[in-house]
Design an enzyme around this catalytic site. Sequence first.
Site, short mmCIF file in Angstrom:
data_model
loop_
_atom_site.label_atom_id
_atom_site.label_comp_id
_atom_site.label_asym_id
_atom_site.label_seq_id
_atom_site.Cartn_x
_atom_site.Cartn_y
_atom_site.Cartn_z
CB SER A 55 64.57 59.51 37.37
OG SER A 55 64.72 59.53 38.56
CB ALA A 98 64.83 71.11 34.56
CE LYS A 99 61.38 64.32 36.43
NZ LYS A 99 61.88 62.96 36.81
NE ARG A 100 68.59 71.98 37.42
CZ ARG A 100 68.74 71.14 36.65
NH1 ARG A 100 68.37 70.07 36.74
NH2 ARG A 100 69.48 71.47 35.55
CG LEU A 125 59.14 74.31 40.55
CD1 LEU A 125 58.63 75.77 41.60
CD2 LEU A 125 58.76 72.89 41.40
#
Length: 282
Positions: A9, A243-245, A247
Amino acid sequence: MKVTRFAPSPSGRLHLGHAYSAALGHELARSSGGQFLLRIEDLDLGRCRPEFVGGIIEDLDWLGLGYDGEAIVQSERTDVYAQALEALKARGLVYACFCTRAEIAQSLTAPHGDAGSQYPGTCRRLPDDPERRASTPHCWRLDSAKALAMAGLPGWTEHDGTLFASRESDFGDAILARKDAPSSYHLSCVVDDAASGVNLVVRGEDLRPSTPTQRLLQSLLGLPEPTYFHHPLITHDDGRRLAKRDLAPTLEALRNSGVDGPGLVKQLLDGRLPLGFRLSEA
């Protein structure tokens, strides 16, 4: 001959976990003389950004993971998902749900996990009301009880030959479409896998719980059944998943620090992870 796909995504830059999944899919496809496909899952309009699409392609190129044909972009295929949803509507297998997330959570005596996955069926028996649908935000849910009565409990096969059977408790009335998302992950995933000829789905073990619902949709829509490879996740040393959130270190940062992309892929396939990371236990 294996046909695999990498389906990120574009909601942020790719990290080491993405590289591991892409490397596995690429290796399984190439070693069998098959195809490795790229799919951009950009239906979450609130989080996805066009600039991250370019980042995905840049990262795959740096890793040396070439993909076959043109990338599939889900936001360009909403009419195909709508056709699949209409086919389910015509058989009475979906219903409009007007509940908010807060209302669903409040109605559960002991909610756990995602409240949406524990939906109590508040709107399941409501008569269809086109006027209300025209004026009130709603989503479309799969009537899992009807679907299971029609198709039966599905199973699936993992890449190593392990057979998995689903249970009724694996199913909720999954959301298949919303006003702000013309198709859910479940519906778009099975439609696109079938259209692309994907016969080996390579993805993280965190997505294994999605498999029963997706296998059910494949049965209902008459779509072929792929084999699955739910691989371990790359985590921090303390067990936290990347996870992207949070960082997580990005591939862009690794590239800028002088890391060699193809060399990193070889390390990952050999099970040699950079310092500070490990594979989750299956």
